[in-house]
Design a protein around this motif. Structure first.
Motif, PDB file in Angstrom:
ATOM      1  N   UNK A 143       0.814  -1.218   0.000  1.00  0.00           N
ATOM      2  CA  UNK A 143       0.000   0.000   0.000  1.00  0.00           C
ATOM      3  C   UNK A 143       0.847   1.268   0.000  1.00  0.00           C
ATOM      4  N   UNK A 144       2.173   1.100  -0.058  1.00  0.00           N
ATOM      5  CA  UNK A 144       3.064   2.259  -0.072  1.00  0.00           C
ATOM      6  C   UNK A 144       3.633   2.548  -1.452  1.00  0.00           C
ATOM      7  N   UNK A 145       3.036   1.945  -2.478  1.00  0.00           N
ATOM      8  CA  UNK A 145       3.419   2.270  -3.848  1.00  0.00           C
ATOM      9  C   UNK A 145       2.975   3.690  -4.170  1.00  0.00           C
ATOM     10  N   UNK A 146       3.361   4.187  -5.337  1.00  0.00           N
ATOM     11  CA  UNK A 146       2.906   5.522  -5.749  1.00  0.00           C
ATOM     12  C   UNK A 146       1.385   5.589  -5.785  1.00  0.00           C
ATOM     13  N   UNK A 147       0.756   4.488  -6.256  1.00  0.00           N
ATOM     14  CA  UNK A 147      -0.703   4.471  -6.320  1.00  0.00           C
ATOM     15  C   UNK A 147      -1.299   4.465  -4.916  1.00  0.00           C
ATOM     16  N   UNK A 148      -0.706   3.667  -4.032  1.00  0.00           N
ATOM     17  CA  UNK A 148      -1.185   3.636  -2.662  1.00  0.00           C
ATOM     18  C   UNK A 148      -1.001   4.961  -1.956  1.00  0.00           C
ATOM     19  N   UNK A 149       0.134   5.602  -2.252  1.00  0.00           N
ATOM     20  CA  UNK A 149       0.389   6.915  -1.670  1.00  0.00           C
ATOM     21  C   UNK A 149      -0.677   7.912  -2.106  1.00  0.00           C
ATOM     22  N   UNK A 150      -1.050   7.876  -3.384  1.00  0.00           N
ATOM     23  CA  UNK A 150      -2.056   8.823  -3.853  1.00  0.00           C
ATOM     24  C   UNK A 150      -3.413   8.561  -3.216  1.00  0.00           C
ATOM     25  N   UNK A 151      -3.774   7.291  -3.058  1.00  0.00           N
ATOM     26  CA  UNK A 151      -5.035   6.981  -2.380  1.00  0.00           C
ATOM     27  C   UNK A 151      -5.031   7.553  -0.962  1.00  0.00           C
ATOM     28  N   UNK A 152      -3.910   7.418  -0.289  1.00  0.00           N
ATOM     29  CA  UNK A 152      -3.782   7.941   1.071  1.00  0.00           C
ATOM     30  C   UNK A 152      -3.865   9.461   1.069  1.00  0.00           C
ATOM     31  N   UNK A 153      -3.168  10.093   0.133  1.00  0.00           N
ATOM     32  CA  UNK A 153      -3.146  11.551   0.061  1.00  0.00           C
ATOM     33  C   UNK A 153      -4.528  12.124  -0.233  1.00  0.00           C
ATOM     34  N   UNK A 154      -5.295  11.438  -1.072  1.00  0.00           N
ATOM     35  CA  UNK A 154      -6.622  11.950  -1.429  1.00  0.00           C
ATOM     36  C   UNK A 154      -7.477  12.189  -0.192  1.00  0.00           C
ATOM     37  N   UNK A 155      -7.472  11.224   0.717  1.00  0.00           N
ATOM     38  CA  UNK A 155      -8.255  11.401   1.935  1.00  0.00           C
ATOM     39  C   UNK A 155      -7.657  12.453   2.849  1.00  0.00           C
ATOM     40  N   UNK A 156      -6.333  12.435   2.974  1.00  0.00           N
ATOM     41  CA  UNK A 156      -5.659  13.338   3.911  1.00  0.00           C
ATOM     42  C   UNK A 156      -5.862  14.803   3.568  1.00  0.00           C
ATOM     43  N   UNK A 157      -5.683  15.165   2.302  1.00  0.00           N
ATOM     44  CA  UNK A 157      -5.760  16.591   1.950  1.00  0.00           C
ATOM     45  C   UNK A 157      -7.157  17.151   2.183  1.00  0.00           C
ATOM     46  N   UNK A 158      -8.174  16.323   2.021  1.00  0.00           N
ATOM     47  CA  UNK A 158      -9.538  16.796   2.250  1.00  0.00           C
ATOM     48  C   UNK A 158      -9.867  16.859   3.745  1.00  0.00           C
ATOM     49  N   UNK A 159      -9.365  15.893   4.508  1.00  0.00           N
ATOM     50  CA  UNK A 159      -9.564  15.942   5.962  1.00  0.00           C
ATOM     51  C   UNK A 159      -8.923  17.193   6.561  1.00  0.00           C
ATOM     52  N   UNK A 160      -7.703  17.477   6.132  1.00  0.00           N
ATOM     53  CA  UNK A 160      -7.011  18.660   6.629  1.00  0.00           C
ATOM     54  C   UNK A 160      -7.736  19.937   6.216  1.00  0.00           C
ATOM     55  N   UNK A 161      -8.217  19.954   4.973  1.00  0.00           N
ATOM     56  CA  UNK A 161      -8.912  21.149   4.488  1.00  0.00           C
ATOM     57  C   UNK A 161     -10.169  21.417   5.302  1.00  0.00           C
ATOM     58  N   UNK A 162     -10.911  20.380   5.632  1.00  0.00           N
ATOM     59  CA  UNK A 162     -12.104  20.573   6.450  1.00  0.00           C
ATOM     60  C   UNK A 162     -11.740  21.140   7.818  1.00  0.00           C
ATOM     61  N   UNK A 163     -10.652  20.653   8.395  1.00  0.00           N
ATOM     62  CA  UNK A 163     -10.224  21.179   9.689  1.00  0.00           C
ATOM     63  C   UNK A 163      -9.867  22.654   9.569  1.00  0.00           C
ATOM     64  N   UNK A 164      -9.174  23.022   8.510  1.00  0.00           N
ATOM     65  CA  UNK A 164      -8.804  24.426   8.289  1.00  0.00           C
ATOM     66  C   UNK A 164     -10.051  25.290   8.172  1.00  0.00           C
ATOM     67  N   UNK A 165     -11.032  24.830   7.413  1.00  0.00           N
ATOM     68  CA  UNK A 165     -12.251  25.626   7.240  1.00  0.00           C
ATOM     69  C   UNK A 165     -13.119  25.620   8.496  1.00  0.00           C
ATOM     70  N   UNK A 166     -13.028  24.572   9.294  1.00  0.00           N
ATOM     71  CA  UNK A 166     -13.737  24.559  10.577  1.00  0.00           C
ATOM     72  C   UNK A 166     -13.164  25.600  11.534  1.00  0.00           C
ATOM     73  N   UNK A 167     -11.890  25.959  11.314  1.00  0.00           N
ATOM     74  CA  UNK A 167     -11.194  26.939  12.165  1.00  0.00           C
ATOM     75  C   UNK A 167     -10.668  28.078  11.295  1.00  0.00           C
ATOM     76  N   UNK A 168     -11.545  28.533  10.426  1.00  0.00           N
ATOM     77  CA  UNK A 168     -11.168  29.516   9.414  1.00  0.00           C
ATOM     78  C   UNK A 168     -10.519  30.765  10.017  1.00  0.00           C
ATOM     79  N   UNK A 169     -11.115  31.310  11.081  1.00  0.00           N
ATOM     80  CA  UNK A 169     -10.595  32.535  11.665  1.00  0.00           C
ATOM     81  C   UNK A 169      -9.180  32.383  12.181  1.00  0.00           C
TER      82      UNK A 169
END
Length: 220
Positions: free
Chosen positions: A88-114
């Motif tokens: 699961x650490x291949x380039x493809x696996x890394x991208x699958x992992x990144x897809x979830x991570x970047x959106x989770x982080x973005x939601x946290x940022x927008x939850x604490x926008x100020x």
């Protein structure tokens, strides 16, 4: 003093922080005035120092809970990735992992926008003005770690120079937080981040995959 006696209590600290958010957002850290904050919160400047030893300590109290939590989540995510099975650490696996991570982080940022607007746009003069560099440090080290661990497992990868890894990491995070700074709505930001992640992932793969020599190409 009577005004403070009437208004002090459990809610005074919260009033100071609320008024400070408005002052910092309006004028930035350097331009913000504790006297203005005190007047808005209906306390004395001395009362503020009773809660916060300095203006920067007040700024820290506002942004640190969200700022520290986001960084901690990002660091933890790196360890979660390296704990995955090797397949699961291949380039493809890394991208699958990144897809979830970047959106989770973005939601946290927008939850604490100020808080994040203060960190990224209003923190000059505080230790928070280099906040993004903390993410860059983690990402740069992760890039080298990935190459090192894949090679130890017999996977051939091209080396990325420290300068290249750092500059690309810096570029990624500056762009990642740009939707917030540009006032982009959350839904639109998620669309941008999906494209942005694909763009950067493809670039990293192109740089890290071993390049065939001209002689090898001719032999084929």
């Amino acid at each position: 003093m009577q005004r403070d006696d009437a208004r002090n209590g459990a809610g005074a600290r919260e009033r100071v922080m609320s008024c400070a958010v408005r002052e910092f957002m309006d004028k930035g850290f350097n331009g913000a005035s504790l006297r203005t904050i005190a007047a808005a919160a209906e306390v004395t400047t001395g009362a503020i120092y009773g809660y916060f030893p300095s203006k920067e300590a007040l700024f820290d109290a506002i942004v640190a809970p969200a700022g520290d939590e986001l960084l901690a989540r990002y660091i933890a995510s790196q360890e979660r990735f390296y704990a995955l099975p090797f397949e699961d650490q291949t380039f493809e696996g890394m991208q699958d992992f990144e897809r979830g991570l970047v959106h989770e982080m973005l939601d946290f940022v927008y939850d604490h926008r100020g808080e994040f607007l203060l960190i990224f746009a209003k923190s000059a003069g505080t230790s928070w003005e280099t906040y993004m560099e903390r993410f860059v440090d983690v990402e740069e080290e992760s890039t080298h770690r990935y190459t090192r661990e894949m090679r130890e497992r017999g996977v051939e990868l091209a080396a990325m120079s420290p300068a290249t890894a750092r500059i690309l990491s810096s570029m990624f995070f500056r762009g990642y937080f740009e939707p917030l700074l540009a006032g982009m709505p959350r839904g639109e930001a998620h669309g941008f981040i999906a494209d942005y992640e694909r763009f950067f992932h493809a670039g990293y793969v192109a740089l890290m995959e071993p390049q065939q020599s001209e002689d090898s190409k001719d032999a084929q």
